[in-house]
Design an enzyme around this catalytic site. Structure first.
Site, PDB file in Angstrom:
ATOM      1  N   TYR A 182       0.718  -0.906   0.064  1.00  0.00           N
ATOM      2  CA  TYR A 182      -0.008  -0.062   0.037  1.00  0.00           C
ATOM      3  C   TYR A 182       0.980   1.241  -0.145  1.00  0.00           C
ATOM      4  CZ  TYR A 182       0.922   0.595   4.947  1.00  0.00           C
ATOM      5  OH  TYR A 182       1.419   0.670   6.348  1.00  0.00           O
ATOM      6  N   CYS A 183       0.322   2.296  -0.475  1.00  0.00           N
ATOM      7  CA  CYS A 183       0.838   3.666  -0.524  1.00  0.00           C
ATOM      8  C   CYS A 183      -0.238   4.783  -0.450  1.00  0.00           C
ATOM      9  CB  CYS A 183       1.870   3.952  -1.454  1.00  0.00           C
ATOM     10  SG  CYS A 183       1.127   3.676  -3.239  1.00  0.00           S
ATOM     11  N   THR A 184       0.035   6.028  -0.583  1.00  0.00           N
ATOM     12  CA  THR A 184      -0.750   6.741  -0.429  1.00  0.00           C
ATOM     13  C   THR A 184      -1.711   6.876  -1.638  1.00  0.00           C
ATOM     14  OG1 THR A 184       1.093   8.670   0.267  1.00  0.00           O
ATOM     15  CG2 THR A 184      -1.050   9.454  -0.413  1.00  0.00           C
TER      16      THR A 184
END
Length: 297
Positions: A182-184
């Site tokens: 996951y990331c922004t």
């Protein structure tokens, strides 16, 4: 009444002439008085722009008229009207710099060989069936104020460090386990999931739309804890009125979600610093540590 908004999106698609698109995007943003950051490469576009709502909408409509960008996934958030100091539109080898430009393959459908996409609801469905490991695809300092519960947070200061990190052997025990990157907003974990897959991780997933989409769906009532770090003047974003405060001031230890640069102008370290300590004078990193522990100014 002016309504400031921020638009975030990316598209992985082959671009034959990124420089021509750079000039178009630059002139389009200037004509609408938008600020922000746009990066183009032969692999696609990654953009975060801000301005008055009606102007950002015009920008989005015009950008979608270019066929390869027609299906872009637009993510909206509240702005302040002064979230970016200027407009930056650049061409680089990668839209997110992992130092792996030669490895990445894209086609008209996006990234080739990436992880299996999971919607926020799809993530919960997977978690109901089996235990998953969250793998943070952001810089380590971003996780200090918010992260998925029990996530692995690699000790990386930039995305360039991820290749060496996943090749280090530290995570080999996860190669046959379900791993959710996951990331922004989704762009970094899309690349990361591809790099992990080519290095022998067999059950890699990516959170489609990133933390932004998850927060829109579940707020603070899911498995995300804390605030979301953002690279603009807001500093962070909360998803509800009961967001947990995970950060601890590096000077006094008080709970805070505020982050600021090290007071050393030659240092690029981000530190968690409460309002009182920020107002109390300079806060520096300890150069002998990597954890962001502060030393007296």
């Amino acid at each position: 009444m002016a309504v400031p908004k921020i638009l975030l999106f990316y598209v992985f698609t082959p671009l034959a002439d990124p420089e021509a698109l750079r000039l178009w995007q630059r002139d389009l943003c200037r004509s609408l008085d938008l600020t922000g950051r746009i990066v183009l490469s032969p692999h696609g576009i990654n953009a975060t722009v801000g301005g008055e709502l009606r102007d950002v909408k015009r920008y989005l409509k015009t950008t979608r008229e270019y066929a390869p960008f027609a299906g872009l996934d637009a993510k909206w958030s509240e702005g302040t009207g002064h979230d970016f100091p200027r407009l930056s539109v650049k061409v680089r080898d990668e839209i997110v710099t992992f130092g792996a430009a030669d490895e990445l393959r894209v086609d008209a459908d996006g990234m080739v060989g990436g992880g299996t996409r999971l919607s926020p609801d799809g993530l919960h469905e997977l978690m109901a069936r089996e235990q998953v490991t969250f793998f943070d695809g952001r810089n380590e300092f971003e996780s200090r104020i918010g992260r998925f519960r029990d996530a692995i947070v690699p000790d990386v200061a930039t995305t360039r460090e991820f290749v060496a990190e996943i090749e280090s052997g530290r995570y080999d025990h996860l190669k046959d386990e379900p791993v959710v990157t996951y990331c922004t907003g989704g762009v970094r974990c899309e690349v990361l999931s591809s790099l992990m897959t080519t290095r022998g991780f067999t059950r890699v997933y990516q959170l489609d739309g990133g933390v932004v989409r998850y927060g829109e769906r579940f707020g603070d009532d899911g498995v995300w804890d804390g605030s979301l770090y953002v690279f603009d003047g807001r500093g962070s974003v909360d998803f509800s009125d009961h967001t947990a405060v995970l950060g601890r001031c590096v000077r006094c230890g008080d709970a805070t979600k505020r982050m600021r640069n090290c007071s050393d102008v030659q240092c690029r370290e981000q530190l968690v610093v409460c309002d009182a300590c920020a107002e109390g004078g300079a806060v520096h990193c300890d150069p002998h540590r990597t954890s962001g522990v502060a030393s007296p100014a």
